[in-house]
Design an enzyme around this catalytic site. Structure first.
Site, mmCIF file in Angstrom:
data_model
loop_
_atom_site.group_PDB
_atom_site.id
_atom_site.type_symbol
_atom_site.label_atom_id
_atom_site.label_comp_id
_atom_site.label_asym_id
_atom_site.label_seq_id
_atom_site.Cartn_x
_atom_site.Cartn_y
_atom_site.Cartn_z
ATOM 1 N N LYS A 46 -2.622 51.975 -9.768
ATOM 2 C CA LYS A 46 -3.722 52.942 -9.847
ATOM 3 C C LYS A 46 -3.332 54.256 -10.531
ATOM 4 O O LYS A 46 -4.164 54.877 -11.202
ATOM 5 C CB LYS A 46 -4.291 53.209 -8.458
ATOM 6 C CG LYS A 46 -4.971 51.984 -7.852
ATOM 7 C CD LYS A 46 -5.651 52.291 -6.537
ATOM 8 C CE LYS A 46 -6.326 51.056 -5.977
ATOM 9 N NZ LYS A 46 -7.105 51.327 -4.756
ATOM 10 N N ASP A 74 -13.121 53.987 -5.816
ATOM 11 C CA ASP A 74 -12.592 54.001 -4.456
ATOM 12 C C ASP A 74 -13.219 55.096 -3.602
ATOM 13 O O ASP A 74 -13.389 54.925 -2.396
ATOM 14 C CB ASP A 74 -11.072 54.189 -4.468
ATOM 15 C CG ASP A 74 -10.314 52.900 -4.724
ATOM 16 O OD1 ASP A 74 -10.898 51.820 -4.533
ATOM 17 O OD2 ASP A 74 -9.133 52.975 -5.113
ATOM 18 N N PRO A 82 7.810 62.416 3.121
ATOM 19 C CA PRO A 82 7.001 63.601 3.421
ATOM 20 C C PRO A 82 6.699 64.466 2.204
ATOM 21 O O PRO A 82 5.624 65.070 2.133
ATOM 22 C CB PRO A 82 7.863 64.361 4.442
ATOM 23 C CG PRO A 82 8.708 63.302 5.085
ATOM 24 C CD PRO A 82 8.996 62.303 3.995
ATOM 25 N N LYS A 123 5.949 63.556 -0.777
ATOM 26 C CA LYS A 123 4.773 63.013 -1.468
ATOM 27 C C LYS A 123 3.496 63.385 -0.723
ATOM 28 O O LYS A 123 2.472 63.705 -1.337
ATOM 29 C CB LYS A 123 4.893 61.497 -1.602
ATOM 30 C CG LYS A 123 5.967 61.030 -2.581
ATOM 31 C CD LYS A 123 5.955 59.519 -2.704
ATOM 32 C CE LYS A 123 7.008 59.046 -3.714
ATOM 33 N NZ LYS A 123 7.021 57.574 -3.839
#
Length: 279
Positions: A76, A113, A162, A164
């Site tokens: 994605k 989405d 964390p 990210k």
């Protein structure tokens, strides 16, 4: 099916790409709608490893029968980068799950989405509500963007990395978000969303203590293989509201189908579609 294997010439087609991909129910969903609407076209799986993604798009640009693809794990983020043009929604989310021809060999990326995630929530008012999101990938980006734009007061993102989670919160929910490692556990929340692959067949289990969730909270798991995940079972046992992964999958597929085939499937067929998918 390997992405290099093309369907019979002369028939329009779209596909879902990912690695792995055989578990995807998208061909069943789109196939159902193609049949109901009497459209002579096909929709299929295509296995595309990450190292083949650019070559895949280069090949599909040249195929006049190709109507586009849905991108799932792990594509994605890369799909957004590789497209020539981006919709405003995909640009804002920073991830794309729909890629389609845009004329003259160009590719357009879009994101269904966000709408797919919100569809089963209906008109639920999230203003002032607290949400917790598991994951920091492409699906999690759409979820956090949707929650922030629907007015959620606090959004806590938990991820195995964390840093990210922190970067995601700072980008899409600045001033309203918190971030932590998944081992830190849940905070009190009205809505919990698993937007990771944890708990999916073949992946690591998702182990969470749900006791910090507020009374009447909703637990929403976007995983659909298995459909009844351990997370949803635990939530039901606690008397919490649950939403399974088919809800988002069907919602986002409805928008994608319209992009690929120019017709919008009727929501009145969703009950029959769900029965077929779970038979």
């Amino acid at each position: 099916m390997n992405w290099r294997e093309l369907p019979p010439a002369g028939r329009p087609y779209a596909e879902v790409i990912g690695d792995p991909i055989s578990h995807s129910k998208s061909p069943d969903i789109h196939g159902f709608w193609l049949e109901r609407l009497g459209i002579d076209a096909a929709y299929r799986h295509a296995h595309v490893p990450a190292e083949d993604l650019e070559a895949y798009f280069d090949a599909r640009r040249k195929d006049p029968e190709w109507r586009g693809c849905n991108a799932t794990l792990p594509h994605k983020l890369a799909a957004l980068r590789l497209a020539d043009r981006r919709s405003a929604g995909a640009e804002a989310v920073g991830a794309a799950n729909c890629i389609m021809p845009a004329g003259d060999g160009a590719l357009l990326s879009d994101n269904s989405d966000v709408g797919g995630f919100l569809e089963p929530l209906g008109r639920d008012n999230l203003v002032g509500k607290r949400a917790a999101v598991i994951g920091a990938g492409g699906a999690a980006r759409a979820v956090v963007y949707a929650l922030a734009n629907r007015g959620a007061d606090r959004i806590t993102v938990l991820n195995r990395t964390p840093a990210k989670a922190r970067a995601l919160v700072d980008e899409l929910a600045p001033g309203r978000g918190d971030a932590a490692g998944i081992d830190a556990g849940l905070v009190p929340a009205d809505l919990l969303v698993n937007a990771s692959s944890l708990g999916m067949t073949g992946q690591a289990p998702l182990k969470l203590d749900l006791s910090p969730l507020l009374p009447g909270a909703t637990v929403y798991d976007i995983v659909y293989a298995p459909l009844d995940t351990a997370l949803l079972q635990d939530a039901r046992a606690r008397g919490l509201v649950t939403i399974d992964g088919l809800s988002m999958l069907i919602g986002q597929a409805r928008s994608a189908f319209s992009m690929f085939f120019g017709r919008e499937p009727a929501m009145t067929d969703d009950k029959l579609l769900r029965q077929r998918l779970t038979a």
